[in-house]
Design a protein around this motif. Structure first.
Motif, PDB file in Angstrom:
ATOM      1  N   ALA A  67       0.820  -1.215   0.000  1.00 19.16           N
ATOM      2  CA  ALA A  67       0.000   0.000   0.000  1.00 19.16           C
ATOM      3  C   ALA A  67       0.849   1.258   0.000  1.00 19.16           C
ATOM      4  O   ALA A  67       0.367   2.337  -0.388  1.00 19.16           O
ATOM      5  CB  ALA A  67      -0.929  -0.005   1.214  1.00 19.16           C
ATOM      6  N   GLU A  68       2.124   1.140   0.416  1.00 21.07           N
ATOM      7  CA  GLU A  68       2.993   2.318   0.490  1.00 21.07           C
ATOM      8  C   GLU A  68       3.762   2.577  -0.799  1.00 21.07           C
ATOM      9  O   GLU A  68       4.405   3.628  -0.945  1.00 21.07           O
ATOM     10  CB  GLU A  68       3.984   2.155   1.644  1.00 21.07           C
ATOM     11  CG  GLU A  68       3.329   2.197   3.009  1.00 21.07           C
ATOM     12  CD  GLU A  68       4.262   1.793   4.126  1.00 21.07           C
ATOM     13  OE1 GLU A  68       4.049   2.254   5.262  1.00 21.07           O
ATOM     14  OE2 GLU A  68       5.204   0.998   3.865  1.00 21.07           O
ATOM     15  N   LEU A  69       3.718   1.644  -1.733  1.00 19.42           N
ATOM     16  CA  LEU A  69       4.550   1.778  -2.932  1.00 19.42           C
ATOM     17  C   LEU A  69       4.175   2.979  -3.783  1.00 19.42           C
ATOM     18  O   LEU A  69       5.049   3.609  -4.391  1.00 19.42           O
ATOM     19  CB  LEU A  69       4.485   0.492  -3.756  1.00 19.42           C
ATOM     20  CG  LEU A  69       5.162  -0.728  -3.122  1.00 19.42           C
ATOM     21  CD1 LEU A  69       4.962  -1.958  -3.983  1.00 19.42           C
ATOM     22  CD2 LEU A  69       6.648  -0.466  -2.896  1.00 19.42           C
ATOM     23  N   ALA A  70       2.894   3.326  -3.842  1.00 17.89           N
ATOM     24  CA  ALA A  70       2.501   4.501  -4.630  1.00 17.89           C
ATOM     25  C   ALA A  70       3.126   5.763  -4.057  1.00 17.89           C
ATOM     26  O   ALA A  70       3.648   6.616  -4.795  1.00 17.89           O
ATOM     27  CB  ALA A  70       0.979   4.621  -4.676  1.00 17.89           C
ATOM     28  N   THR A  71       3.100   5.905  -2.721  1.00 24.17           N
ATOM     29  CA  THR A  71       3.723   7.063  -2.082  1.00 24.17           C
ATOM     30  C   THR A  71       5.229   7.047  -2.303  1.00 24.17           C
ATOM     31  O   THR A  71       5.846   8.090  -2.574  1.00 24.17           O
ATOM     32  CB  THR A  71       3.411   7.070  -0.582  1.00 24.17           C
ATOM     33  OG1 THR A  71       2.002   7.155  -0.404  1.00 24.17           O
ATOM     34  CG2 THR A  71       4.079   8.254   0.111  1.00 24.17           C
ATOM     35  N   LEU A  72       5.837   5.885  -2.214  1.00 23.61           N
ATOM     36  CA  LEU A  72       7.278   5.793  -2.428  1.00 23.61           C
ATOM     37  C   LEU A  72       7.641   6.077  -3.884  1.00 23.61           C
ATOM     38  O   LEU A  72       8.740   6.557  -4.169  1.00 23.61           O
ATOM     39  CB  LEU A  72       7.778   4.413  -2.002  1.00 23.61           C
ATOM     40  CG  LEU A  72       7.721   4.180  -0.482  1.00 23.61           C
ATOM     41  CD1 LEU A  72       8.050   2.734  -0.151  1.00 23.61           C
ATOM     42  CD2 LEU A  72       8.671   5.129   0.243  1.00 23.61           C
ATOM     43  N   GLY A  73       6.733   5.807  -4.803  1.00 17.77           N
ATOM     44  CA  GLY A  73       6.950   6.215  -6.184  1.00 17.77           C
ATOM     45  C   GLY A  73       7.038   7.724  -6.305  1.00 17.77           C
ATOM     46  O   GLY A  73       7.854   8.261  -7.066  1.00 17.77           O
ATOM     47  N   GLU A  74       6.212   8.434  -5.539  1.00 19.22           N
ATOM     48  CA  GLU A  74       6.272   9.900  -5.544  1.00 19.22           C
ATOM     49  C   GLU A  74       7.566  10.389  -4.896  1.00 19.22           C
ATOM     50  O   GLU A  74       8.150  11.382  -5.322  1.00 19.22           O
ATOM     51  CB  GLU A  74       5.057  10.470  -4.811  1.00 19.22           C
ATOM     52  CG  GLU A  74       3.719  10.160  -5.484  1.00 19.22           C
ATOM     53  CD  GLU A  74       3.637  10.695  -6.905  1.00 19.22           C
ATOM     54  OE1 GLU A  74       4.189  11.780  -7.157  1.00 19.22           O
ATOM     55  OE2 GLU A  74       3.039  10.009  -7.759  1.00 19.22           O
ATOM     56  N   VAL A  75       8.008   9.697  -3.847  1.00 19.56           N
ATOM     57  CA  VAL A  75       9.285  10.038  -3.220  1.00 19.56           C
ATOM     58  C   VAL A  75      10.412   9.885  -4.239  1.00 19.56           C
ATOM     59  O   VAL A  75      11.282  10.751  -4.375  1.00 19.56           O
ATOM     60  CB  VAL A  75       9.538   9.145  -1.984  1.00 19.56           C
ATOM     61  CG1 VAL A  75      10.967   9.315  -1.466  1.00 19.56           C
ATOM     62  CG2 VAL A  75       8.531   9.476  -0.883  1.00 19.56           C
ATOM     63  N   ALA A  76      10.394   8.766  -4.975  1.00 15.99           N
ATOM     64  CA  ALA A  76      11.406   8.551  -6.011  1.00 15.99           C
ATOM     65  C   ALA A  76      11.317   9.635  -7.079  1.00 15.99           C
ATOM     66  O   ALA A  76      12.337  10.125  -7.574  1.00 15.99           O
ATOM     67  CB  ALA A  76      11.240   7.168  -6.629  1.00 15.99           C
TER      68      ALA A  76
END
Length: 297
Positions: free
Chosen positions: A16-25
């Motif tokens: 569930a956190e991968l979308a947010t981590l995509g924005e971090v990247a």
């Protein structure tokens, strides 16, 4: 609250956190505008048998992807490291790399590489223009052992015409067409697997676009794009069909498709034959990657 010193808690990222981590990247990868979310999504959907993990902090300040090599059981890869600009300068990147190394050790790796793990990778290595990443790698004792490079094609300026070449190939009984999923794509993948390697076959199956040349029902050559988001490759021609000129047609068809998808430029990844791409589409050598490794004790 983020730590101010150097004591970072690192844990496994949830799906569930991968979308947010995509924005971090996306915020971190300033030389790859718009690529962050797609890269995180790609690395999170690797080939079925790959052993991999994504690690982050409780505050989602950064992310590191690590995976085990499918070729050498002793080798592990750090596939992507991204720290949000607001969290830099406080040891987050170092902590993420350290946690990735611990995960790799637990999986049996005796060597860690800051290098692409085909067929599902972000870059061949560390782009030399990301100077802080180079400094981090060398500060952690990683040894530079190889270099790789990409070529860039200006899709607005490149000559991507194929009419004359298609007519010439037709005169030799060769047809060129797109490989639609799933049946044709699987057939092309089988051809690639027979002539090259499983990694290229996986990329051909996963690619956004894939084209092939055939004669008398036999596939002679292929080219693909988008297995690594927005990049061209791989492509190849069977030895018996080299010299026909099918490769240039396939390359141009893929690049034309990329242009139609709204891309202004294309990256030809992990390039070998510089002269071919330069002459075929005016590609220029641009991005250089340093590949690093160090022993895990």
């Amino acid at each position: 609250m983020n730590p101010v010193g150097g004591s970072w808690e690192i844990r496994e990222a949830s799906a569930a956190e991968l979308a947010t981590l995509g924005e971090v990247a996306g915020a971190a990868l300033t030389l790859d505008p718009g690529d962050g979310p797609a890269l995180v999504s790609r690395l999170a959907t690797p080939p079925p048998r790959r052993r991999w993990t994504a690690l982050t902090t409780p505050g989602l300040d950064g992310v590191v992807f690590a995976s085990m090599s499918g070729r050498d059981a002793a080798v592990g890869h750090i596939d992507l490291l991204a720290v949000h600009p607001g969290a830099r300068g406080r040891g987050c990147g170092r902590a993420l790399v350290g946690a990735a190394e611990e995960w790799l050790r637990a999986e049996g790796a005796t060597e860690a590489r800051l290098a692409g793990n085909p067929p599902c990778y972000a870059w061949p290595g560390v782009d030399v223009r990301y100077t802080p990443a180079v400094c981090l790698a060398e500060g952690l004792g990683y040894e530079r052992y190889h270099a790789a490079w990409n070529m860039t094609v200006d899709l607005d300026a490149a000559d991507l015409s194929t009419e004359a070449d298609l007519a010439r190939l037709a005169g030799q009984g060769v047809t060129v067409q797109a490989a639609g999923p799933p049946v044709e794509r699987a057939t092309v993948a089988a051809f690639v697997r027979d002539h090259w390697k499983d990694t290229w076959a996986w990329e051909a199956e996963q690619a956004t676009g894939c084209h092939y040349a055939a004669r008398g029902g036999e596939i002679l050559a292929f080219a693909a794009w988008g297995a690594r988001p927005a990049w061209f490759g791989p492509m190849g021609t069977a030895p018996a069909a080299r010299g026909l000129g099918a490769g240039r047609v396939l390359l141009r068809r893929c690049l034309a498709e990329m242009r139609a998808a709204g891309l202004a430029s294309a990256q030809i990844s992990w390039v070998g034959p510089l002269r071919f791409y330069s002459r075929a589409v005016g590609a220029r050598t641009e991005r250089v990657f340093w590949l690093y490794r160090r022993g895990l004790r």
